[in-house]
Design a protein around this motif. Structure first.
Motif, PDB file in Angstrom:
ATOM      1  N   ARG A 282      -4.738   6.331   4.475  1.00  0.00           N
ATOM      2  CA  ARG A 282      -5.510   5.509   3.471  1.00  0.00           C
ATOM      3  C   ARG A 282      -5.126   4.042   3.626  1.00  0.00           C
ATOM      4  O   ARG A 282      -6.035   3.325   3.150  1.00  0.00           O
TER       5      ARG A 282
ATOM      6  N   ASN B  90       1.293   2.683 -12.480  1.00  0.00           N
ATOM      7  CA  ASN B  90       1.782   4.105 -11.905  1.00  0.00           C
ATOM      8  C   ASN B  90       2.832   4.631 -12.614  1.00  0.00           C
ATOM      9  O   ASN B  90       3.185   5.742 -12.609  1.00  0.00           O
TER      10      ASN B  90
ATOM     11  N   SER C 144       0.801  -1.237  -0.038  1.00  0.00           N
ATOM     12  CA  SER C 144       0.206   0.055  -0.036  1.00  0.00           C
ATOM     13  C   SER C 144       0.745   1.261   0.047  1.00  0.00           C
ATOM     14  O   SER C 144       0.730   2.168  -0.682  1.00  0.00           O
ATOM     15  N   GLY C 145       1.941   1.372   0.843  1.00  0.00           N
ATOM     16  CA  GLY C 145       2.825   2.483   0.976  1.00  0.00           C
ATOM     17  C   GLY C 145       3.767   2.432  -0.423  1.00  0.00           C
ATOM     18  O   GLY C 145       3.726   3.708  -0.963  1.00  0.00           O
ATOM     19  N   ASP C 146       3.848   1.251  -0.962  1.00  0.00           N
ATOM     20  CA  ASP C 146       4.683   1.309  -2.299  1.00  0.00           C
ATOM     21  C   ASP C 146       3.850   1.983  -3.309  1.00  0.00           C
ATOM     22  O   ASP C 146       4.352   2.651  -4.161  1.00  0.00           O
ATOM     23  N   LEU C 147       2.563   1.784  -3.378  1.00  0.00           N
ATOM     24  CA  LEU C 147       1.549   2.496  -4.345  1.00  0.00           C
ATOM     25  C   LEU C 147       1.248   3.779  -4.250  1.00  0.00           C
ATOM     26  O   LEU C 147       0.346   4.349  -4.715  1.00  0.00           O
ATOM     27  N   GLY C 148       1.958   4.335  -3.122  1.00  0.00           N
ATOM     28  CA  GLY C 148       1.636   5.747  -2.934  1.00  0.00           C
ATOM     29  C   GLY C 148       0.825   6.345  -1.808  1.00  0.00           C
ATOM     30  O   GLY C 148       0.310   7.386  -1.385  1.00  0.00           O
ATOM     31  N   ALA C 149       0.032   5.360  -1.015  1.00  0.00           N
ATOM     32  CA  ALA C 149      -0.923   5.432  -0.187  1.00  0.00           C
ATOM     33  C   ALA C 149      -0.094   5.930   1.409  1.00  0.00           C
ATOM     34  O   ALA C 149       0.684   5.046   1.794  1.00  0.00           O
ATOM     35  N   ARG C 150      -0.680   7.023   2.146  1.00  0.00           N
ATOM     36  CA  ARG C 150      -0.289   7.358   3.300  1.00  0.00           C
ATOM     37  C   ARG C 150      -0.876   6.313   4.427  1.00  0.00           C
ATOM     38  O   ARG C 150      -1.838   5.685   3.958  1.00  0.00           O
TER      39      ARG C 150
ATOM     40  N   LYS D 145      -5.393   5.853  -7.307  1.00  0.00           N
ATOM     41  CA  LYS D 145      -6.381   6.658  -6.702  1.00  0.00           C
ATOM     42  C   LYS D 145      -5.677   7.388  -5.400  1.00  0.00           C
ATOM     43  O   LYS D 145      -6.026   8.512  -4.891  1.00  0.00           O
ATOM     44  N   ALA D 146      -4.582   6.723  -5.062  1.00  0.00           N
ATOM     45  CA  ALA D 146      -3.958   7.052  -3.847  1.00  0.00           C
ATOM     46  C   ALA D 146      -3.055   8.749  -4.693  1.00  0.00           C
ATOM     47  O   ALA D 146      -2.818   9.473  -3.667  1.00  0.00           O
ATOM     48  N   LYS D 147      -2.853   8.539  -5.893  1.00  0.00           N
ATOM     49  CA  LYS D 147      -2.371   9.926  -6.292  1.00  0.00           C
ATOM     50  C   LYS D 147      -3.454  10.882  -6.950  1.00  0.00           C
ATOM     51  O   LYS D 147      -3.032  11.921  -7.394  1.00  0.00           O
ATOM     52  N   ARG D 148      -4.519  10.619  -6.707  1.00  0.00           N
ATOM     53  CA  ARG D 148      -5.660  11.296  -6.793  1.00  0.00           C
ATOM     54  C   ARG D 148      -5.703  11.609  -8.397  1.00  0.00           C
ATOM     55  O   ARG D 148      -6.196  12.638  -8.781  1.00  0.00           O
TER      56      ARG D 148
ATOM     57  N   TYR E 242      -5.494   0.997  -7.375  1.00  0.00           N
ATOM     58  CA  TYR E 242      -5.227   1.512  -5.941  1.00  0.00           C
ATOM     59  C   TYR E 242      -4.042   2.863  -6.099  1.00  0.00           C
ATOM     60  O   TYR E 242      -4.144   3.746  -5.435  1.00  0.00           O
ATOM     61  N   GLY E 243      -2.963   2.448  -6.725  1.00  0.00           N
ATOM     62  CA  GLY E 243      -1.857   3.344  -6.703  1.00  0.00           C
ATOM     63  C   GLY E 243      -2.401   5.061  -7.370  1.00  0.00           C
ATOM     64  O   GLY E 243      -2.037   5.889  -6.793  1.00  0.00           O
TER      65      GLY E 243
ATOM     66  N   PRO F 184       8.253   5.332   1.543  1.00  0.00           N
ATOM     67  CA  PRO F 184       7.990   4.615   0.209  1.00  0.00           C
ATOM     68  C   PRO F 184       6.949   5.299  -0.553  1.00  0.00           C
ATOM     69  O   PRO F 184       7.179   5.246  -1.985  1.00  0.00           O
ATOM     70  N   PHE F 185       5.945   5.712   0.073  1.00  0.00           N
ATOM     71  CA  PHE F 185       4.924   6.670  -0.912  1.00  0.00           C
ATOM     72  C   PHE F 185       5.383   7.871  -1.404  1.00  0.00           C
ATOM     73  O   PHE F 185       4.608   8.497  -2.326  1.00  0.00           O
ATOM     74  N   ASP F 186       6.409   8.200  -1.077  1.00  0.00           N
ATOM     75  CA  ASP F 186       7.006   9.500  -1.721  1.00  0.00           C
ATOM     76  C   ASP F 186       8.185   9.213  -2.580  1.00  0.00           C
ATOM     77  O   ASP F 186       8.792  10.052  -2.989  1.00  0.00           O
TER      78      ASP F 186
ATOM     79  N   ARG G 249      -0.429  -3.815 -11.452  1.00  0.00           N
ATOM     80  CA  ARG G 249      -0.826  -2.824 -10.288  1.00  0.00           C
ATOM     81  C   ARG G 249       0.555  -1.762 -10.242  1.00  0.00           C
ATOM     82  O   ARG G 249       0.347  -0.625  -9.852  1.00  0.00           O
ATOM     83  N   ALA G 250       1.535  -2.186 -10.356  1.00  0.00           N
ATOM     84  CA  ALA G 250       2.842  -1.686 -10.313  1.00  0.00           C
ATOM     85  C   ALA G 250       3.254  -0.802 -11.434  1.00  0.00           C
ATOM     86  O   ALA G 250       3.163   0.618 -11.545  1.00  0.00           O
TER      87      ALA G 250
END
Lengths: 302, 388, 349
Positions: free
Chosen positions: A215, C169, A206-212, C120-123, C117-118, C91-93, C165-166
């Motif tokens: 989330r 992004n 989840s973190g790897d995919l950009g979720a803080r 959406k996390a990045k909007r 998922y990724g 990681p998320f940054d 999924r990877a």
């Protein structure tokens, strides 16, 4: 046919019986399950049926004799009376409030226990959660009564740090606090089990995919812990719903639960039919609750 | 699946307690039990099971009885008259031999066939009982004694003398908003009679003559008064020990109580006092009643004879703060606690007796014979409505 | 096709050797409670490369990957991505995505939701998100499986979802942690080709971790061989196979026989050794020695021979079972044979 063959074929009774079970595995399973099943049907279901039937009877107000003629009076009294409606609503609302509070309290605690704490600290926290369960329910409720009473520990402590005193002993607030405390372990344990089962690399993914953090919590941790949360809520909700001791001990005026009315009508007023009618209410509420829980998929992952 | 069963078990455990009394065929009789008098008190059975009010079976006098007779006394304290009735009927009756029933339970037990007639000739001290309580209507029906009168007393107004300086004189105090959140009254439907008694004096237009004979309108009026009181109540007490704790911990400062509690609290150093207010008081007149299915009748007779003696009557009276029925107990009381005979009005019982409205079971049929009154079920519903 | 990927044609992977540096690790070290996992790693990965970290388990390759992903923080050293040190970045940054060995698919989400998922996390806007998810799923040939739950897929399909999924992004760097480890051999081989194909298609730099030397050789532009927390050699597949710099690399990449001659050790690849009947002459310039045949294993495409030389050295040779080729040597165990090799292929180690 030779007699030796005959003997072997027929064998003794035990042998024949074993053979019968071997040929019919279902029969073996059936005989294994029959005693507990009979017990279950007799004690659980028969009791429920008797209860439900009794709800349609009435009682002679003076002699206390049961009158076994069918009547809907009990249900009519319950449905038309503001008092009994208010008590039912209060009970359900308290059960819901306690469940929500326990969920909110248990989630971070169980999360810390399952995912952050080291093995030693985890054992210590387990002990901390389970230890109160070893002491009697009554002892713990009485302890809270002393804590929350007017000259109790809480006000003593508040005075010590210079804060104004509170007067929450013998009130619904007191009940809310005590229920929340008493049933908290029943929420923490299934939640812990659910959180502990989440693979560690889901957090990494989840973190790897950009979720803080938030989330990840909302989209991964919460949905995966939901079955545990619902399992816990079934405990906290039903345990609160069926309780009648805490309202007596720490409740104030306007604190009676469904259980208190049932108790008053069985033990004190000797009106078992009315009690039976009122007691079908929590049964109904719980049935609805479980149906909703099932629809939410709470039982799929069990 | 497991969880579903767990939840079911929870609800079922609640239900199991409900169903138990139904599963056993009810032992209720349609009429009072027939007399089955013994010629004399026989040899003790070695045990006696009693249902009593808290404070009614203290070791001070029960222990000597056990040593003297060899009857081991098993005690079960009940919190209300209703509970006493329920206990006497539990398991088809016969689990308990004796009960210290108050007037609001005794008739129910008699007409329910739960208790049997008592041969008062076997109680030597009976002749010394105060005349009004030898055969009072709450334990004697058509000349048959179903109970042996024991002790009697008023429900008093108790208050904390530290927090309330002006000694209250009227029941009006426990309906006064200035005691918001400090009032404590018993959790008992019969408490409605207290309000009715107060209304009979303060609102004569309602026409309440007997606080246990209430028409639906009068019951509603008492209920309305008690509903305003509900907002002032800190806690409705269920057990005597509850009320003691409430005063000890400062949660309650004023309330309806028994003299027993005043005594206990004073002993524990809590500053309290009590009074029979100017409106009078409700009260109790308790009788020992013998179960129709008593398993230990000889021990029961021995016990009834024992507790009727002046010494035990005096001990009980002083411990609980009430009045004995045995007039000879007066000297014994003064010997145990000087001045107590007068304090509890045993020197002039007749007039004091009249000031107390003894608990009795509310019936559809009023005392004047009309069928316009409310029965106990109505009271119980009303009480639930009041408590919320 | 990809906005974030660098300008296209120069990216042809085989020519990447001259490309700019995307990732640079210098002096990276990581220890867990005193146990050193990565001793000191220096590494440069070029943009568009398919780079593989190869090594036995516990060699530090996976730890290095986790340091790059940001799941761990190094005790020392820098990790520069596009010239910016991100050793302490969450990681998320990081503009990096990971394909996990056991997929780590979210079981409560459908395939499409997993892939989205990724984004959406990045909007990313809903419409664009939908398009990119569809495109990614098409690329891994799972367009028809968008609505399924991971539990309803086979292992190979799950791995494709993990990949989709990877890459959806469009990360600057894609980390693959033994992604094919859980698959059976046939599927693994198919997926190797497909991965390589996809990498060429999207042009994303792949950093691949495996302990399977064959996989590493077949897919990579360059390989780093890890051993005991350090890199033993970095080079193209040919370099590490043909010209290993250490005995460890020689042994770990492919199999080899070590012969000691004139005080030096030489490595002989089995396919470079011929086994002949005694008496046949070796080709010109070839070196021949006699020995005894210890074992002969028929492997379908090849036959493997184990020969013990006079001085005790064990030589392994494989020969193709090709029609018209040398053919099967009809010798039994214990019989004398001649082993022959070109001295130029004997690599000193």
């Amino acid at each position: 046919m030779s007699s030796a063959h005959e003997t072997l074929r027929r064998g003794g009774v035990p042998r024949r019986f074993s053979g019968l079970l071997w040929r019919n595995p279902r029969l073996g399973l059936g005989s294994l399950l029959a005693p507990p099943l009979a017990w279950f049907i007799l004690i659980y279901l028969a009791a429920l049926v008797v209860l439900f039937v009794a709800a349609f009877w009435s009682v002679d107000p003076f002699t206390g004799e049961l009158d076994r003629t069918w009547t809907l009076d009990n249900f009519r009294a319950i449905l038309t009376s503001d008092t009994y409606r208010a008590i039912a609503l209060r009970t359900v609302a308290m059960a819901a409030a306690v469940t929500v509070t326990d969920a909110v309290l248990a989630f971070p605690f169980a999360y810390y226990m399952a995912r952050v704490a080291g093995p030693k600290l985890r054992v210590a926290l387990f002990a901390l959660v389970l230890l109160p369960l070893w002491s009697s329910y009554l002892a713990r409720v009485y302890a809270w009564r002393l804590i929350l009473s007017h000259d109790g520990v809480l006000n003593w402590a508040l005075k010590l740090v210079g804060l104004p005193q509170v007067d929450i002993g013998y009130s619904r607030w007191a009940m809310w606090i005590v229920f929340t405390y008493i049933w908290l372990p029943f929420m923490i344990m299934p939640l812990y089990a659910a959180l502990e089962r989440i693979p560690g690399n889901f957090f990494e993914a989840s973190g790897d995919l950009g979720a803080r953090g938030w989330r990840t919590t909302a989209k991964i941790v919460f949905p995966l812990a939901l079955p545990g949360l619902i399992a816990g809520s079934i405990f906290t909700f039903s345990l609160t719903l069926g309780d009648y001791i805490t309202p007596v001990l720490v409740g104030g005026p306007g604190s009676d639960f469904i259980g208190n009315v049932v108790y008053a009508n069985v033990g004190i007023a000797n009106n078992v039919p009315f009690a039976a009618a009122y007691a079908t209410l929590p049964l109904l509420v719980m049935a609805i609750y479980l149906l909703v829980a099932r629809r939410l998929g709470a039982f799929d992952m069990m | 699946m497991r969880t579903r069963f767990a939840a079911l078990a929870t609800s079922a455990s609640l239900l199991a307690s409900l169903v138990a009394p139904i599963a056993v065929p009810s032992a209720a009789f349609a009429a009072p039990a027939k007399a089955n008098y013994p010629k004399q008190i026989g040899k003790g059975e070695g045990a006696l099971n009693i249902v009593a009010w808290e404070g009614y079976a203290q070791d001070d006098w029960v222990k000597p009885f056990e040593q003297e007779t060899g009857c081991q006394v098993n005690r079960k304290y009940a919190g209300s008259s209703d509970e006493m009735v329920a206990l006497m009927r539990q398991g088809g009756g016969g689990e308990y031999d004796l009960v210290s029933a108050s007037g609001d339970a005794s008739l129910r037990l008699i007409y329910g066939g739960d208790v049997q007639p008592i041969k008062v000739d076997l109680i030597p001290d009976f002749k010394d009982f105060v005349e009004d309580l030898k055969a009072p209507p709450h334990n004697t029906v058509k000349g048959v004694h179903y109970g042996l009168s024991y002790e009697w007393g008023p429900n008093v107004l108790m208050w904390n003398t530290d927090k309330i300086k002006d000694a209250p004189k009227s029941w009006a105090e426990i309906y006064d908003p200035k005691y918001q959140g400090q009032v404590s009254v018993p959790d008992n439907p019969i408490q409605i009679a207290d309000a009715a008694l107060y209304l009979s004096k303060t609102k004569p237009e309602l026409g309440i003559k007997d606080p246990y004979d209430l028409t639906p309108k009068q019951l509603d009026a008492a209920g309305d008064l008690l509903k305003t009181q509900q907002k002032l109540v800190k806690k409705y007490w269920a057990l005597a020990s509850d009320e003691i704790e409430l005063f000890k911990n400062g949660d309650a400062t004023i309330g309806a109580a028994w003299p027993y509690m005043t005594n206990s609290l004073k002993d524990a150093g809590t500053p309290v006092a009590d009074v029979v207010p100017q409106e009078g008081a409700t009260g109790w007149a308790d009788s020992w009643m013998l179960s129709a299915k008593a398993k230990h009748p000889n021990c029961a007779y021995k016990f009834m004879a024992y507790v009727s003696t002046p010494k035990v009557q005096a001990q009980q009276a002083i411990y609980f703060g009430e009045t004995p029925v045995n007039l000879k107990a007066c000297t014994e009381m003064d010997a145990q606690q000087p001045g107590s005979c007068e304090k509890y009005h045993l020197n002039a019982p007749a007039s004091y007796l009249k000031s107390i409205k003894f608990w009795k079971t509310p019936l559809k049929q009023c005392s004047d014979g009309s069928n316009t009154c409310t029965n106990y079920t109505d009271w119980q519903r009303k009480w639930q409505e009041i408590k919320g | 096709m990809n906005a974030m990927s660098p300008p296209a044609p120069t990216l042809a992977t085989k020519t990447a050797s001259g490309g700019e540096i995307l990732l640079r690790l210098s002096g990276v070290r990581k220890a867990y409670r005193g146990a050193v996992a990565v001793e000191s790693v220096d590494l440069e990965i070029r943009r568009g490369e398919f780079f593989t970290m190869l090594g036995p388990s516990g060699s530090g390759k996976t730890t290095t990957l986790r340091l790059i992903a940001g799941f761990e923080q190094p005790d020392a050293g820098t990790i520069e991505l596009d010239g910016v040190d991100m050793a302490r970045t969450a990681p998320f940054d990081r503009n990096v995505n990971t394909v996990f060995q056991d997929y780590a698919l979210f079981p409560h989400m459908s395939v499409a939701e997993n892939v989205a998922y990724g984004l959406k996390a990045k909007r990313v806007a809903a419409a664009e998100c939908r398009d990119r998810v569809a495109e990614a799923l098409r690329m891994v040939q799972l367009a028809d499986f968008a609505g399924r739950l991971p539990a309803q897929l086979s292992g190979g399909q799950r791995q494709r979802v993990g990949l989709a999924r990877a890459i959806v992004n469009r990360p600057g760097l894609l980390l693959l942690d033994e992604p094919l480890g859980a698959l059976d051999l046939k599927l693994r081989q198919d997926m190797q080709l497909e991965l390589k194909h996809i990498q060429e298609q999207v042009g994303i730099t792949f950093l691949y971790v495996t302990h399977d030397q064959e996989e590493a050789l077949s897919m990579s532009d360059r390989i780093a061989i890890f051993n005991r927390g350090e890199i033993e050699q970095i080079g193209t597949p040919e370099e590490v196979y043909e010209r290993p710099t250490t005995p460890f690399v020689a042994n770990f990449v492919g199999s080899s026989s070590i012969v000691k001659r004139r005080g030096r050790r030489f490595m002989l690849r089995p396919e470079k050794v011929q086994v002949l009947p005694v008496g046949e002459r070796a080709a010109f310039g070839f070196h021949g020695e006699e020995g005894r045949l210890e074992d002969r294993v028929y492997l379908g495409m090849f036959t493997k021979y184990v020969v013990r030389l006079g001085d005790g050295t064990k030589i392994v040779a494989v020969q193709p079972n090709a029609e018209g080729a040398t053919g099967q040597l009809e010798k039994q165990r214990g019989e004398p044979v001649l082993v022959v090799w070109n001295p130029e292929t004997a690599w000193p180690v």
